[in-house]
Design an enzyme around this catalytic site. Structure first.
Site, PDB file in Angstrom:
ATOM      1  N   ARG A   1       0.812  -1.033   0.024  1.00  0.00           N
ATOM      2  CA  ARG A   1       0.074  -0.189   0.035  1.00  0.00           C
ATOM      3  C   ARG A   1       0.678   1.135  -0.048  1.00  0.00           C
ATOM      4  O   ARG A   1       0.391   2.299  -0.621  1.00  0.00           O
ATOM      5  CB  ARG A   1      -1.014   0.176   1.378  1.00  0.00           C
ATOM      6  CG  ARG A   1      -1.820  -1.204   1.552  1.00  0.00           C
ATOM      7  CD  ARG A   1      -3.042  -1.230   0.727  1.00  0.00           C
ATOM      8  NE  ARG A   1      -2.652  -1.699  -0.674  1.00  0.00           N
ATOM      9  CZ  ARG A   1      -2.765  -2.692  -0.920  1.00  0.00           C
ATOM     10  NH1 ARG A   1      -2.336  -3.736  -0.235  1.00  0.00           N
ATOM     11  NH2 ARG A   1      -2.295  -2.937  -2.123  1.00  0.00           N
TER      12      ARG A   1
ATOM     13  N   ASP B   1      -3.579   7.293   2.688  1.00  0.00           N
ATOM     14  CA  ASP B   1      -2.697   8.024   1.910  1.00  0.00           C
ATOM     15  C   ASP B   1      -2.369   9.453   2.330  1.00  0.00           C
ATOM     16  O   ASP B   1      -3.050   9.878   3.243  1.00  0.00           O
ATOM     17  CB  ASP B   1      -2.965   7.819   0.348  1.00  0.00           C
ATOM     18  CG  ASP B   1      -4.239   8.671   0.135  1.00  0.00           C
ATOM     19  OD1 ASP B   1      -4.312   9.795   0.424  1.00  0.00           O
ATOM     20  OD2 ASP B   1      -5.249   8.125  -0.359  1.00  0.00           O
TER      21      ASP B   1
ATOM     22  N   HIS C   1      -8.257   6.945  10.509  1.00  0.00           N
ATOM     23  CA  HIS C   1      -7.526   5.770  10.338  1.00  0.00           C
ATOM     24  C   HIS C   1      -5.832   5.531  10.246  1.00  0.00           C
ATOM     25  O   HIS C   1      -5.597   4.494  10.000  1.00  0.00           O
ATOM     26  CB  HIS C   1      -8.356   4.851   9.328  1.00  0.00           C
ATOM     27  CG  HIS C   1      -9.777   4.777   9.383  1.00  0.00           C
ATOM     28  ND1 HIS C   1     -10.541   4.301   8.322  1.00  0.00           N
ATOM     29  CD2 HIS C   1     -10.284   4.935  10.552  1.00  0.00           C
ATOM     30  CE1 HIS C   1     -11.714   4.406   8.996  1.00  0.00           C
ATOM     31  NE2 HIS C   1     -11.607   4.496  10.279  1.00  0.00           N
TER      32      HIS C   1
ATOM     33  N   GLY D   1     -16.575  10.073  -1.843  1.00  0.00           N
ATOM     34  CA  GLY D   1     -15.811   8.800  -2.208  1.00  0.00           C
ATOM     35  C   GLY D   1     -15.892   7.945  -0.962  1.00  0.00           C
ATOM     36  O   GLY D   1     -14.886   7.099  -0.724  1.00  0.00           O
ATOM     37  N   THR D   2     -17.081   7.988  -0.168  1.00  0.00           N
ATOM     38  CA  THR D   2     -16.709   6.726   0.965  1.00  0.00           C
ATOM     39  C   THR D   2     -18.155   5.999   0.968  1.00  0.00           C
ATOM     40  O   THR D   2     -19.378   6.707   0.707  1.00  0.00           O
ATOM     41  CB  THR D   2     -16.747   7.599   2.455  1.00  0.00           C
ATOM     42  OG1 THR D   2     -17.030   6.623   3.483  1.00  0.00           O
ATOM     43  CG2 THR D   2     -17.520   8.576   2.469  1.00  0.00           C
ATOM     44  N   SER D   3     -18.294   4.830   1.180  1.00  0.00           N
ATOM     45  CA  SER D   3     -19.670   3.910   1.284  1.00  0.00           C
ATOM     46  C   SER D   3     -20.291   4.107   2.264  1.00  0.00           C
ATOM     47  O   SER D   3     -21.359   3.522   2.561  1.00  0.00           O
ATOM     48  CB  SER D   3     -19.094   2.673   0.950  1.00  0.00           C
ATOM     49  OG  SER D   3     -18.376   1.990   1.875  1.00  0.00           O
TER      50      SER D   3
HETATM   51  P1  OAD Z   1     -15.137   1.902   0.055  1.00  0.00           P
HETATM   52  O1  OAD Z   1     -14.267   1.118  -0.679  1.00  0.00           O
HETATM   53  O2  OAD Z   1     -16.037   1.399   1.034  1.00  0.00           O
HETATM   54  O3  OAD Z   1     -15.873   2.851  -0.598  1.00  0.00           O
HETATM   55  C1  OAD Z   1     -15.341   3.780  -1.684  1.00  0.00           C
HETATM   56  C2  OAD Z   1     -16.393   4.691  -2.320  1.00  0.00           C
HETATM   57  O4  OAD Z   1     -15.840   5.280  -3.284  1.00  0.00           O
HETATM   58  C3  OAD Z   1     -17.599   4.065  -2.781  1.00  0.00           C
HETATM   59  O5  OAD Z   1     -18.915   4.654  -2.232  1.00  0.00           O
HETATM   60  C4  OAD Z   1     -17.475   4.144  -4.341  1.00  0.00           C
HETATM   61  O6  OAD Z   1     -18.931   4.338  -4.933  1.00  0.00           O
HETATM   62  C5  OAD Z   1     -16.701   5.526  -4.215  1.00  0.00           C
HETATM   63  N1  OAD Z   1     -15.958   5.737  -5.491  1.00  0.00           N
HETATM   64  C6  OAD Z   1     -15.309   4.679  -6.350  1.00  0.00           C
HETATM   65  N2  OAD Z   1     -14.795   5.441  -7.295  1.00  0.00           N
HETATM   66  C7  OAD Z   1     -15.048   6.666  -7.209  1.00  0.00           C
HETATM   67  C8  OAD Z   1     -14.375   7.979  -7.662  1.00  0.00           C
HETATM   68  N3  OAD Z   1     -13.672   7.952  -8.833  1.00  0.00           N
HETATM   69  N4  OAD Z   1     -14.761   9.108  -7.335  1.00  0.00           N
HETATM   70  C9  OAD Z   1     -15.817   9.200  -6.133  1.00  0.00           C
HETATM   71  N5  OAD Z   1     -16.032   8.064  -5.324  1.00  0.00           N
HETATM   72  C10 OAD Z   1     -15.631   7.051  -5.797  1.00  0.00           C
HETATM   73  O7  OAD Z   1     -14.157   2.893   0.872  1.00  0.00           O
HETATM   74  P2  OAD Z   1     -14.266   4.107   2.331  1.00  0.00           P
HETATM   75  O8  OAD Z   1     -15.751   4.241   2.381  1.00  0.00           O
HETATM   76  O9  OAD Z   1     -13.017   4.953   2.277  1.00  0.00           O
HETATM   77  O10 OAD Z   1     -10.602   1.414   6.994  1.00  0.00           O
HETATM   78  O11 OAD Z   1     -13.789   2.787   3.417  1.00  0.00           O
HETATM   79  C11 OAD Z   1     -13.881   3.306   4.778  1.00  0.00           C
HETATM   80  C12 OAD Z   1     -12.860   2.374   5.510  1.00  0.00           C
HETATM   81  O12 OAD Z   1     -13.098   0.865   5.309  1.00  0.00           O
HETATM   82  C13 OAD Z   1     -11.313   2.497   5.183  1.00  0.00           C
HETATM   83  O13 OAD Z   1     -10.847   3.689   5.601  1.00  0.00           O
HETATM   84  C14 OAD Z   1     -10.570   1.284   5.580  1.00  0.00           C
HETATM   85  C15 OAD Z   1     -11.943   0.398   5.125  1.00  0.00           C
HETATM   86  O14 OAD Z   1     -11.825  -0.964   5.915  1.00  0.00           O
HETATM   87  C16 OAD Z   1      -9.543   0.633   7.666  1.00  0.00           C
HETATM   88  O15 OAD Z   1      -8.820   0.074   6.888  1.00  0.00           O
HETATM   89  C17 OAD Z   1      -9.585   0.831   9.136  1.00  0.00           C
END
Ligand code: OAD
Length: 229
Positions: A56, A89, A104, A170-172
């Site tokens: 990573r 990052d 995180h 960009g977060t689910s």
């Molecule tokens: P996710 O992988 O759960 O969600 C990513 C989000 O980004 C989704 O809603 C996608 O639709 C969206 N996405 C994808 N491509 C995109 C783009 N080009 N522009 C905008 N959005 C886009 O990631 P997170 O919600 O960040 O934690 O995950 C939260 C946490 O879960 C992370 O910090 C990590 C993970 O497990 C730890 O490791 C503790």
């Protein structure tokens, strides 16, 4: 200056080539959380965990911020911008944002496995077994693993309570307590949601959903906010 609070997730860095977690071909499709992102995993197989985060870190160092990161940095010309990121990052900082809170942890740092307050910059991409803190214990990635406390959650919630404008990118919203931060935003505050797939925000008032990629929608939104400031 008006205070803008931005909560970012993996999607903002997707177009810099860093994989998200839960999209198809995401990190959690190819690695089991319980193998690489828990304290248990570290105690069972530290080499595997180090290798996962070394890869990573290498990917982060080899890439660059994208226009979405730069758009947030530019917003500081007219607003007091606070970024709360779930990302490990450092692309917000490299794009020039000055107030970035990492919920995180951050991949470019290591912490002592016995004394978590001892935190060090990692000079290169690789953290090795045998690399030790000043008290002699093994260094591990400075990452908040599943099941661990999120030390920055209280200051993050306090910031959210002061927001005049909120942006979610960009977060689910799958992972708590980060996903609960939006509960601290006042009902009257405009909440801009940028994501190709709308996250579950139905119960909140004043949401303006902008479906699409961060690199398209975020510059569009920040230009609009700057023009009206
Ligand atoms: P996710 O992988 O759960 O969600 C990513 C989000 O980004 C989704 O809603 C996608 O639709 C969206 N996405 C994808 N491509 C995109 C783009 N080009 N522009 C905008 N959005 C886009 O990631 P997170 O919600 O960040 O934690 O995950 C939260 C946490 O879960 C992370 O910090 C990590 C993970 O497990 C730890 O490791 C503790």
């Amino acid at each position: 200056m008006q205070k803008i609070v931005v909560l970012t997730g993996a999607g903002i860095s997707a177009e810099s080539g860093l994989k998200t977690f839960r999209d198809s071909d995401g990190l959690w499709e190819n690695h089991r959380i319980e193998d690489v992102a828990t304290l248990d995993a570290w105690q069972r197989n530290p080499e595997l965990v180090q290798e996962f985060y070394n890869q990573r870190r290498k990917a982060v160092l080899e890439t660059t911020p994208n226009v979405a990161h730069y758009a947030l940095a530019k917003l500081e010309e007219q607003f007091e911008v606070h970024i709360i990121t779930q990302n490990i990052d450092n692309l917000h900082e490299r794009a020039g944002s000055t107030r970035v809170m990492h919920l995180h942890g951050i991949i470019t740092k290591a912490q002592s496995s016995l004394h978590p307050k001892l935190v060090y910059d990692i000079v290169d991409w690789e953290l090795k077994m045998g690399d030790r803190c000043e008290k002699g214990s093994q260094l591990r990635p400075h990452i908040v693993w599943f099941g661990e406390e999120v030390p920055m959650i209280e200051p993050a919630a306090a910031l959210c309570a002061q927001a005049a404008i909120f942006i979610l990118v960009g977060t689910s919203l799958n992972v708590y307590p980060a996903a609960g931060l939006i509960d601290f935003i006042d009902n009257d505050v405009p909440k801009y949601i940028i994501d190709p797939v709308a996250p579950p925000v139905h119960r909140y008032q004043n949401c303006i959903t902008m479906l699409g990629k961060a690199t398209e929608k975020l510059p569009e939104l920040t230009e609009r906010l700057l023009a009206n400031a």
